[in-house]
Design an enzyme around this catalytic site. Structure first.
Site, PDB file in Angstrom:
ATOM      1  N   ASP A 106      20.296  -0.642 -28.562  1.00 38.92           N
ATOM      2  CA  ASP A 106      21.056  -0.760 -29.804  1.00 38.92           C
ATOM      3  C   ASP A 106      20.152  -0.659 -31.024  1.00 38.92           C
ATOM      4  OD1 ASP A 106      23.331  -1.153 -28.316  1.00 38.92           O
ATOM      5  OD2 ASP A 106      23.177  -3.350 -28.398  1.00 38.92           O
TER       6      ASP A 106
HETATM    7  N1  URA Z   1      22.395  -4.462 -23.762  1.00 38.71           N
HETATM    8  C1  URA Z   1      22.747  -4.584 -25.059  1.00 38.71           C
HETATM    9  O1  URA Z   1      23.643  -5.319 -25.370  1.00 38.71           O
HETATM   10  N2  URA Z   1      22.066  -3.865 -25.965  1.00 38.71           N
HETATM   11  C2  URA Z   1      21.050  -3.041 -25.664  1.00 38.71           C
HETATM   12  O2  URA Z   1      20.467  -2.421 -26.555  1.00 38.71           O
HETATM   13  C3  URA Z   1      20.683  -2.931 -24.314  1.00 38.71           C
HETATM   14  C4  URA Z   1      21.379  -3.649 -23.383  1.00 38.71           C
END
Ligand code: URA
Length: 244
Positions: A106
């Site tokens: 993310d």
């Molecule tokens: N899970 C999440 O919630 N975000 C990420 O970036 C990776 C795994």
């Protein structure tokens, strides 16, 4: 795209840099029918014909990099609104134009991202069937209760199905920092797992994908997988075998 002859041969599996340099110096390597004895000779991957001991090399080179994604960047090759991880990477990097990130991190998450042009490897890393562990360090807004930890490890019901069993380790006495090991790569998986029990994630950092670890990479730094790392990940994922 241009690449040094010794690097090209090494990537093509003709041995370590030292071994391929020996081959080149012994006059065993031709580029466009001319013997080349300079290991630093730059070849054009699209147009040049390379032969080793009169054997033509006809294959696609795969590139494997590990990258420390900082927060604030989108895991994508292009985005009309936000800066992407590709903007942090030099366009001179071998294979740059073909690279894509394996899975997502993310925008507000940091840590290990693999970049490659190898579709089979990427598919296997992401597909739950291959059960490649992804390890995250997670900072929560409050201490993780033991009963929630156990429930999360067993698997929790999310909107897109129950999560696979995972492993959680406390990283501090306050129990608000944990190491989480999951074996799938669903959208916002980690955030959704903790949200299910009312926790908020303050910091999310991926530190390993299978046998590849973040090690001492600095934020924004990219490094080609070394021979051992590449060998290990291919072995775990049986990439040389033609499996689906
Ligand atoms: N899970 C999440 O919630 N975000 C990420 O970036 C990776 C795994």
């Amino acid at each position: 795209m241009y690449l040094r002859l010794d690097k090209f041969l090494s990537l093509a599996g003709w041995g370590s840099r030292k071994e391929v340099r020996h081959l080149i110096k012994k006059g065993k390597v031709k580029v466009n029918s001319n013997i080349i004895k300079d290991p630093e000779f730059k070849i054009n991957l699209k147009t040049d014909l390379v032969e080793v001991e009169n054997q033509k090399l006809d294959f696609k080179i795969n590139f494997y990099y590990k990258f420390y994604k900082p927060k604030g960047y989108i895991t994508s090759t292009k985005d009309p609104k936000h800066p992407t991880v590709m903007e942090l990477i030099s366009s001179n990097l071998p294979g740059y134009k073909e690279l894509f990130p394996v899975g997502r991190l993310d925008k507000d998450a940091e840590g290990l991202l693999l970049l490659t042009n190898d579709g089979i490897l990427a598919y296997r890393i992401l597909h739950p069937k291959w059960k490649v562990p992804k390890i995250y360090e997670v900072e929560l807004n409050r201490a993780l209760k033991d009963e929630d930890k156990i429930a999360l490890e067993h698997g929790v019901e999310l909107i897109d199905g129950i999560t696979l069993p995972s492993k959680i380790e406390y990283l501090n006495r306050e129990k608000n920092k944990v190491k989480l090991e999951v074996y799938e790569g669903r959208y916002h998986l980690v955030k959704r797992m903790f949200k299910k029990f009312g926790y908020q994630i303050l910091n999310l950092k991926r530190v390993a994908i299978g046998c590849i670890t973040l090690d001492d990479l600095k934020e924004g730094e990219i490094r080609a997988l070394n021979e051992q790392e590449e060998k290990n990940i291919k072995k775990c994922l049986r990439v040389e075998e033609n499996l689906k």
